[in-house]
Design a protein around this motif. Structure first.
Motif, PDB file in Angstrom:
ATOM      1  N   GLY A 109       0.826  -1.204   0.000  1.00  0.00           N
ATOM      2  CA  GLY A 109       0.000   0.000   0.000  1.00  0.00           C
ATOM      3  C   GLY A 109       0.856   1.247   0.000  1.00  0.00           C
ATOM      4  N   TYR A 110       0.337   2.281   0.615  1.00  0.00           N
ATOM      5  CA  TYR A 110       1.007   3.583   0.591  1.00  0.00           C
ATOM      6  C   TYR A 110       1.100   4.159   1.992  1.00  0.00           C
ATOM      7  CZ  TYR A 110       0.394   3.190  -4.396  1.00  0.00           C
ATOM      8  OH  TYR A 110       0.457   2.740  -5.691  1.00  0.00           O
TER       9      TYR A 110
ATOM     10  N   VAL B  63      -0.494   6.712 -11.407  1.00  0.00           N
ATOM     11  CA  VAL B  63      -0.932   7.976 -10.805  1.00  0.00           C
ATOM     12  C   VAL B  63      -0.455   8.096  -9.352  1.00  0.00           C
ATOM     13  CG1 VAL B  63      -3.171   7.223  -9.863  1.00  0.00           C
ATOM     14  CG2 VAL B  63      -2.879   9.577 -10.685  1.00  0.00           C
ATOM     15  N   MET B  64      -0.077   6.963  -8.732  1.00  0.00           N
ATOM     16  CA  MET B  64       0.384   6.988  -7.346  1.00  0.00           C
ATOM     17  C   MET B  64       1.912   6.988  -7.229  1.00  0.00           C
ATOM     18  SD  MET B  64      -2.359   7.136  -5.500  1.00  0.00           S
ATOM     19  CE  MET B  64      -1.867   6.607  -3.865  1.00  0.00           C
ATOM     20  N   LYS B  65       2.611   7.117  -8.327  1.00  0.00           N
ATOM     21  CA  LYS B  65       4.072   7.054  -8.294  1.00  0.00           C
ATOM     22  C   LYS B  65       4.738   8.166  -7.478  1.00  0.00           C
ATOM     23  CE  LYS B  65       6.691   5.363 -11.418  1.00  0.00           C
ATOM     24  NZ  LYS B  65       7.484   5.091 -12.638  1.00  0.00           N
ATOM     25  N   PRO B  66       4.129   9.352  -7.339  1.00  0.00           N
ATOM     26  CA  PRO B  66       4.785  10.391  -6.531  1.00  0.00           C
ATOM     27  C   PRO B  66       4.848  10.074  -5.032  1.00  0.00           C
ATOM     28  CG  PRO B  66       3.179  11.365  -8.034  1.00  0.00           C
ATOM     29  CD  PRO B  66       2.935   9.893  -8.026  1.00  0.00           C
ATOM     30  N   PHE B  67       4.138   9.045  -4.580  1.00  0.00           N
ATOM     31  CA  PHE B  67       3.978   8.813  -3.154  1.00  0.00           C
ATOM     32  C   PHE B  67       4.773   7.588  -2.684  1.00  0.00           C
ATOM     33  CE2 PHE B  67       0.101  10.587  -5.043  1.00  0.00           C
ATOM     34  CZ  PHE B  67       0.182  11.866  -4.497  1.00  0.00           C
ATOM     35  N   HIS B  68       5.049   7.555  -1.410  1.00  0.00           N
ATOM     36  CA  HIS B  68       5.821   6.454  -0.830  1.00  0.00           C
ATOM     37  C   HIS B  68       4.958   5.188  -0.767  1.00  0.00           C
ATOM     38  CE1 HIS B  68       9.358   8.776   0.533  1.00  0.00           C
ATOM     39  NE2 HIS B  68       8.487   9.764   0.638  1.00  0.00           N
ATOM     40  N   SER B  69       5.463   4.122  -1.345  1.00  0.00           N
ATOM     41  CA  SER B  69       4.767   2.839  -1.296  1.00  0.00           C
ATOM     42  C   SER B  69       5.557   1.868  -0.420  1.00  0.00           C
ATOM     43  CB  SER B  69       4.590   2.260  -2.703  1.00  0.00           C
ATOM     44  OG  SER B  69       5.846   2.099  -3.344  1.00  0.00           O
ATOM     45  N   ILE B  70       4.851   0.891   0.125  1.00  0.00           N
ATOM     46  CA  ILE B  70       5.473  -0.098   0.997  1.00  0.00           C
ATOM     47  C   ILE B  70       4.898  -1.474   0.683  1.00  0.00           C
ATOM     48  CG2 ILE B  70       5.917   1.565   2.844  1.00  0.00           C
ATOM     49  CD1 ILE B  70       3.477   0.516   4.321  1.00  0.00           C
TER      50      ILE B  70
ATOM     51  N   LYS C 127       6.465  -0.965  11.271  1.00  0.00           N
ATOM     52  CA  LYS C 127       7.667  -0.559  12.000  1.00  0.00           C
ATOM     53  C   LYS C 127       8.833  -0.300  11.053  1.00  0.00           C
ATOM     54  CE  LYS C 127      11.015  -1.947  15.484  1.00  0.00           C
ATOM     55  NZ  LYS C 127      11.481  -2.987  16.430  1.00  0.00           N
ATOM     56  N   LYS C 128       9.112  -1.228  10.151  1.00  0.00           N
ATOM     57  CA  LYS C 128      10.258  -1.081   9.261  1.00  0.00           C
ATOM     58  C   LYS C 128      10.066   0.088   8.292  1.00  0.00           C
ATOM     59  CE  LYS C 128      12.501  -4.743  10.780  1.00  0.00           C
ATOM     60  NZ  LYS C 128      13.801  -4.639  11.481  1.00  0.00           N
ATOM     61  N   SER C 129       8.836   0.342   7.884  1.00  0.00           N
ATOM     62  CA  SER C 129       8.556   1.465   6.990  1.00  0.00           C
ATOM     63  C   SER C 129       8.788   2.797   7.704  1.00  0.00           C
ATOM     64  CB  SER C 129       7.119   1.399   6.474  1.00  0.00           C
ATOM     65  OG  SER C 129       6.889   0.212   5.756  1.00  0.00           O
ATOM     66  N   LEU C 130       8.361   2.868   8.958  1.00  0.00           N
ATOM     67  CA  LEU C 130       8.593   4.075   9.743  1.00  0.00           C
ATOM     68  C   LEU C 130      10.086   4.279   9.996  1.00  0.00           C
ATOM     69  CD1 LEU C 130       5.667   3.702  12.301  1.00  0.00           C
ATOM     70  CD2 LEU C 130       5.848   5.427  10.499  1.00  0.00           C
TER      71      LEU C 130
ATOM     72  N   LYS D 127      10.798   5.651  -4.206  1.00  0.00           N
ATOM     73  CA  LYS D 127      10.070   5.833  -2.941  1.00  0.00           C
ATOM     74  C   LYS D 127       9.339   4.554  -2.520  1.00  0.00           C
ATOM     75  CE  LYS D 127       9.172  10.790  -3.647  1.00  0.00           C
ATOM     76  NZ  LYS D 127       8.135  11.848  -3.674  1.00  0.00           N
ATOM     77  N   HIS D 128      10.036   3.440  -2.632  1.00  0.00           N
ATOM     78  CA  HIS D 128       9.413   2.161  -2.291  1.00  0.00           C
ATOM     79  C   HIS D 128      10.239   1.440  -1.244  1.00  0.00           C
ATOM     80  CE1 HIS D 128       6.894  -1.329  -2.753  1.00  0.00           C
ATOM     81  NE2 HIS D 128       7.942  -2.094  -3.029  1.00  0.00           N
TER      82      HIS D 128
END
Length: 232
Positions: free
Chosen positions: A29-30, A78-85, A118-121, A225-226
């Motif tokens: 997700g994001y 369209v979601m490429k500008p945002f951080h994905s995880i 946790k790891k994303s943060l 940003k992934h």
């Protein structure tokens, strides 16, 4: 002190079952580092959905399993500008005792979500996008599903304790230090994707990453940003 806000949307793809022929399970997700960023992403996604519906005549939910590759690509791009995880699980490496029991399976899913959060943060802290010593409000949105009931804690409490206090495993003599030193707030919301556009965006990327493993095509999950976590 300014309170930081992090908003996360997650969906899963694949089957967490030892008898399933495909041995891949994914949460993805994001993660947004402000409400303004989240709202901007939502506006972009809704605009793209409207364009697809105008050209296709569809009025139903645009789920990854039911739309064309072209439409999925548009909703992904369209979601490429945002951080994905994402978290990828090799299901054939999980103990059979976990997969053979539905309650234990749900608890393991909670564990995957907790570690991905946790790891994303931690990744955002390392990139200096958020601070470990400022107050933080974490809002986690997960696609609606049965929740764990054979653990000591619910998902929200488990995430909070991991981030605020860390974990001490007395059996193995190991310690995971806390991630934040200031005030931590955690809320968990379960959404129905039909009524949640950013939940739908999580469905699109979760499906794409799952497909990338099924076809062993790393290019499908390469993006800026992934953050990717592999388990177990």
């Amino acid at each position: 002190m300014t309170e930081q806000t992090v908003i996360i949307y997650l969906d899963d793809s694949g089957v967490l079952d030892s008898n399933h022929p495909v041995k891949h399970f994914v949460y993805a997700g994001y993660i947004f580092i402000s409400k303004d960023e989240k709202d901007y992403a939502k506006r972009r996604y809704i605009s793209t959905i409207k364009n697809i519906r105008r050209s296709s005549g569809r009025v139903d939910e645009l789920k990854a399993a039911k739309i064309s590759i072209k439409s999925k690509r548009k909703l992904y791009q369209v979601m490429k500008p945002f951080h994905s995880i994402a978290a990828h699980v090799w299901t054939d490496k999980i103990y059979e005792s976990i997969l053979s029991n539905n309650l234990s399976k749900h608890r393991y899913k909670d564990y995957v979500v907790k570690m991905l959060v946790k790891k994303s943060l931690k990744n955002l802290i390392d990139k200096e996008l958020i601070k470990s010593d400022d107050d933080i409000n974490i809002i986690l949105n997960v696609d609606e599903q049965p929740t764990s009931s054979d653990g000591f804690y619910g998902l929200r409490e488990s995430i909070y304790e991991e981030l605020k206090f860390g974990i001490t495993n007395w059996d193995y003599g190991s310690v995971r230090p806390p991630l934040f030193t200031a005030e931590v707030k955690v809320s968990v919301h379960y959404f129905v994707s039909e009524h949640n556009y950013l939940g739908q965006s999580a469905d699109i990327i979760a499906n794409r990453i799952w497909v990338s493993y099924c076809h062993d095509d790393i290019s499908l999950r390469q993006r800026d940003k992934h953050f990717l976590l592999t388990l177990p």
